[in-house]
Design an enzyme around this catalytic site. Structure first.
Site, mmCIF file in Angstrom:
data_model
loop_
_atom_site.group_PDB
_atom_site.id
_atom_site.type_symbol
_atom_site.label_atom_id
_atom_site.label_comp_id
_atom_site.label_asym_id
_atom_site.label_seq_id
_atom_site.Cartn_x
_atom_site.Cartn_y
_atom_site.Cartn_z
ATOM 1 C CB CYS A 103 42.767 21.991 13.909
ATOM 2 S SG CYS A 103 43.205 20.667 12.798
ATOM 3 C CB CYS A 202 39.437 19.740 14.558
ATOM 4 S SG CYS A 202 40.676 19.800 13.300
#
Length: 374
Positions: A103, A202
Site C-alpha cells: 500500500c 492497511c
C-alpha cells in the site's frame, strides 16, 4: 533557517492523530500546507461505512481547526488492482503477504505523490509515519532512517521507497515519541488527540480477518498433523495460518509423545496435501531457520548489492534486529544467513535490512533456509 513559505506540502490526512500533528508541525515550520484524504476501499457494510465517514469527518475537523484546505481522492481502483489482488494471490499460494508495505509502495508514495504533483502542484508530500530522513546538501542521495520512537518506528513498512521518493517526502513526527505527538494534539485542541491508533490491514480496517478473507477466497479445510504424520486436529484453511503461529489451532491441552505438554505451533504448511504440520514448544527445530532467500529487492539508493555485506535484518515488524550476512546471488536475489538461528521466518513477508539507523531496503522472503538440525 530556510524559508519554507514558498514550498507547498500535501499531507496525507487519515483522520488519525499522527497525520493531524504532522499538518500542524508543517504549518508551524512555515510551509503552505494542504491536506489530502484518500478513500482506498469501497465499503460494503454499514459498520465499515461509518468508520470511513468518521475518519473523513475527523480529518476535515482538524483541517478546519488548522485553517488548511482538505482535498479528497478515491484510489479504490488502484488499491484493488495493485494491492488487494496481489494480497489474495499470495494467500492463495499459501504465503503470508504484508499489504501495508504494498500500500505504501503503490498508493501512498506513488498514486498519492503523482496526484499531489500533477494536480495539486506540490513541492513535497508528508505522511504521519514514524520514520526520519536525511537532508544531504552536496548532491548525495537522501537516506531513510528509523523513527526516533523505537516502539513506533515504521521504516519496516517503507523499505520499497526510492531515494527520489524520500527526497520528495517529509515525516514531521519521525523525530518525536508517540506520547509527545498526543500531547501536541491535545494542546492544540485537535479532535484526534485521544483517538486510538488504527490496526488491521492497511485501509481495510479492523474487521474479522478470517471472515473477510473467506469472502474472497474459498477456504479448504484439512488435517493438522504432527511431523510423524499423526492427525491431531482440523484446520479451516491453510491461508488462515502462518508459520510460528500458536493461537487458533484449537488443539490446546493435547499432549504430545511422552506426555509432552508444551504448546503447539504451526511448523510447516504442506500445500500439496493441504495439511498443517504442528510442532510442540517454541524451540522446536522445525520452527528455526538459519537464513532466507529473498527476491523482489528494493534498495533505497537503488544500487544493487554486489558484495557480501554484514548488517542487521528484521523479518517482521517490531522485531529485534537480527545480525546477518547478505550474500548476493544476482541483482534480483539474495541469500541471507543469520548469526544465530531464528524462529518463524515466513515466506511472503518482508526482510528489511539496516546499518545502524539507516534503512537500506529489503525484499520478499521466498523461502527460509531450514535449520540443519531439524
Amino acid at each position: 533557517m530556510s524559508d519554507n513559505s514558498q514550498k507547498k506540502v500535501i499531507v496525507g490526512m487519515s483522520g488519525g492523530v499522527d497525520s493531524s500533528v504532522s499538518a500542524y508541525l508543517l504549518k508551524q515550520q512555515g510551509y503552505q500546507v494542504e491536506g489530502l484524504f484518500m478513500k482506498n476501499w469501497e465499503e460494503d457494510d454499514n459498520e465499515e461505512y461509518c468508520t470511513a465517514a468518521e475518519d473523513l469527518a475527523d480529518a476535515q475537523a482538524v483541517c478546519d481547526k488548522l485553517g488548511i484546505h482538505l482535498h479528497t481522492i478515491n484510489f479504490a481502483a488502484e488499491y484493488w488492482d495493485n494491492v488487494f489482488e496481489y494480497f489474495l494471490a499470495e494467500y492463495k499460494a499459501g504465503r503470508t503477504p504484508n499489504p501495508d508495505i504494498l500500500c505504501n509502495k503503490e498508493i501512498k508514495f506513488k498514486a498519492f505523490l503523482e496526484f499531489a504533483d500533477e494536480v495539486l502542484e506540490a513541492d513535497y508530500i508528508a505522511m504521519g509515519h514514524y520514520v526520519r530522513r536525511s537532508f544531504p546538501e552536496n548532491g548525495e542521495k537522501p537516506q531513510m532512517l528509523r523513527g526516533l520512537d523505537s516502539n513506533k518506528d515504521q521504516s519496516y513498512f517503507l523499505y520499497t521507497l526510492s531515494h527520489e521518493q524520500v527526497a520528495r517526502s517529509l515525516f514531521p513526527v519521525g523525530d518525536l515519541e508517540k506520547p509527545e505527538v498526543r500531547r501536541i494534539a491535545e494542546e492544540q485542541g485537535l479532535i484526534t488527540a485521544k483517538k486510538k491508533d488504527s490496526t488491521g490491514i492497511c485501509f481495510i480496517g479492523e474487521r474479522k480477518f478470517t471472515e473477510f478473507l473467506g469472502r474472497y477466497l474459498p477456504a479448504q479445510p484439512g488435517n493438522i498433523e504432527t511431523p510423524e504424520g499423526e492427525v491431531i486436529g482440523q484446520h479451516q484453511g491453510l491461508m488462515y495460518h502462518t508459520l510460528g503461529q500458536r493461537k487458533g489451532l484449537h488443539i490446546g491441552g493435547r499432549k504430545g509423545g511422552g506426555g509432552n505438554e508444551d504448546p503447539w505451533f504451526v511448523g510447516e504448511k504442506d500445500l500439496d496435501r493441504n495439511v498443517l504440520i504442528a510442532v510442540q514448544g517454541k524451540d522446536h527445530p522445525m520452527l528455526k531457520s538459519e537464513g532466507l532467500l529473498a527476491s523482489q529487492l528494493h534498495w533505497v539508493d537503488r544500487e544493487p548489492i554486489r558484495d557480501v555485506m554484514k548488517c542487521t535484518v528484521k523479518t517482521r515488524y517490531r522485531q529485534q534486529d537480527i545480525p546477518c550476512t547478505i550474500i548476493p546471488i544476482d541483482d534480483e536475489n539474495i541469500k541471507v544467513i543469520f548469526d544465530e538461528p531464528q524462529i518463524a521466518v515466513t515466506p511472503g513477508q518482508s526482510a528489511v535490512f539496516y546499518k545502524d539507523d539507516v534503512c537500506l531496503g529489503g525484499g520478499i522472503i521466498e523461502q527460509r533456509i531450514k535449520y540443519s538440525q531439524a
